[in-house]
Write an enzyme that holds these catalytic residues in place. Structure first.
Site, short mmCIF file in Angstrom:
data_model
loop_
_atom_site.label_atom_id
_atom_site.label_comp_id
_atom_site.label_asym_id
_atom_site.label_seq_id
_atom_site.Cartn_x
_atom_site.Cartn_y
_atom_site.Cartn_z
N ASP A 37 -21.53 20.68 43.47
CA ASP A 37 -21.82 22.10 43.69
C ASP A 37 -22.68 22.53 42.51
O ASP A 37 -22.15 22.86 41.45
CB ASP A 37 -20.50 22.88 43.75
CG ASP A 37 -20.73 24.36 44.01
OD1 ASP A 37 -21.79 24.72 44.54
OD2 ASP A 37 -19.83 25.16 43.67
N GLU B 126 -24.85 20.45 47.46
CA GLU B 126 -24.94 21.69 48.23
C GLU B 126 -26.41 22.09 48.37
O GLU B 126 -27.16 22.11 47.41
CB GLU B 126 -24.16 22.81 47.55
CG GLU B 126 -24.07 24.04 48.43
CD GLU B 126 -23.15 25.09 47.84
OE1 GLU B 126 -21.94 24.82 47.74
OE2 GLU B 126 -23.66 26.17 47.47
N ASP C 215 -13.38 26.19 40.66
CA ASP C 215 -14.77 26.08 41.13
C ASP C 215 -15.06 24.70 41.72
O ASP C 215 -15.93 24.56 42.58
CB ASP C 215 -15.76 26.28 39.98
CG ASP C 215 -15.56 27.59 39.28
OD1 ASP C 215 -16.44 28.43 39.37
OD2 ASP C 215 -14.48 27.79 38.69
#
Lengths: 182, 182
Positions: free
Chosen positions: B7, B68, B141
């Site tokens: 990410d 991502e 996260d």
């Protein structure tokens, strides 16, 4: 001082290497465009771009890298490619311990033409003149990379002159304590 | 199949490695966040991020990398950092010849929760459940990176099953002519 200027892009990445120093004429070392195919996947493209920049650094051994600072543009997908290509160029320089500077398109235009809003022809004309080339640099897109490199030489030059003036005023010992020499 | 999910972000880059195969339970291999300081220049940050991802790939030896896919967001400066960090992650995988896939946030959310519009808590809850963890992954996260990795395992799984079905139907020779085996 030898500077590699990079106008980042995935399909066409302009690269230009210039020798220069304050008050001395500029000299073209290398200019070109690194291309990757939109038909390839993004990983292949970024690695090809990386290889191209690495080869150019190996061949020309610049003292610094100047990359165009990317801003929001109209076309979001273009911004993404530009940001990705720019990241690869920045990492190529930083990985070797080279100073990497970002300059905006306006800063580069203003450096070579005197106006941050100069058009492409004006930039190409001035780059051709400043580097004393017989013909405009080819491919035309690479003129922006050369303008970035020139912008950096002159900014570095101005900083070096300020530095020299400070050194004269205060002596080198003081200067070294500040860790400002390079 | 072992997948590294990323990410991307400059200040916080979530990374998660998951083992999985079609119809088998998933297993957490590694989860974490690579941080770089906003006080450092962009070159230093990208090279630190690269080093962190390289180390993780060395340690965990994934078969594929899932990053991502970045879209336009409200905050342009965030998009730039995300695109730059993503480019580094993609290049780290591609440079080693690993397949690199991009999945959208919606695809990752839909993979683990059934809804592309699931909120952060729902994603964390499902990642915790699917990986049979005693507690939600920390830092929070990094749950997104794990969701991406799981998304890729399952998509890869579906593709592998389709591939197997095709191979059964037509024989492996046909399959190899198509160059689709991996």
């Amino acid at each position: 001082m030898r500077v590699l200027g990079v106008d980042p892009g995935l399909t066409r990445c302009g690269v230009g290497v210039v020798d220069g120093a304050p008050g001395k004429p500029l000299r073209l070392v290398s200019v070109g465009v690194i291309r990757t195919s939109p038909d390839d996947d993004i990983g292949t493209r970024l690695v090809e771009l990386e290889r191209g920049i690495e080869e150019l650094i190996e061949q020309t051994r610049p003292d610094a890298v100047a990359v165009e600072r990317v801003f929001s543009q109209h076309n979001v997908s273009t911004v993404m490619g530009t940001a990705q290509a720019g990241a690869i160029a920045i990492a190529c320089g930083a990985r070797r311990g080279l100073p990497v500077a970002l300059h905006t398109p306006s800063e580069a235009k203003a450096a070579v033409t005197g106006s941050g809003r100069a058009d492409k022809l004006q930039v190409t004309t001035m780059v051709t003149r400043l580097l004393r080339l017989d013909a405009p640099p080819k491919p035309a897109d690479a003129a922006d990379a050369l303008a970035l490199a020139i912008c950096h030489v002159w900014r570095g030059g101005a900083q070096a002159r300020l530095q020299a003036a400070r050194t004269r005023a205060t002596g080198p010992a003081h200067d070294m304590r500040q860790g400002r020499t390079r």
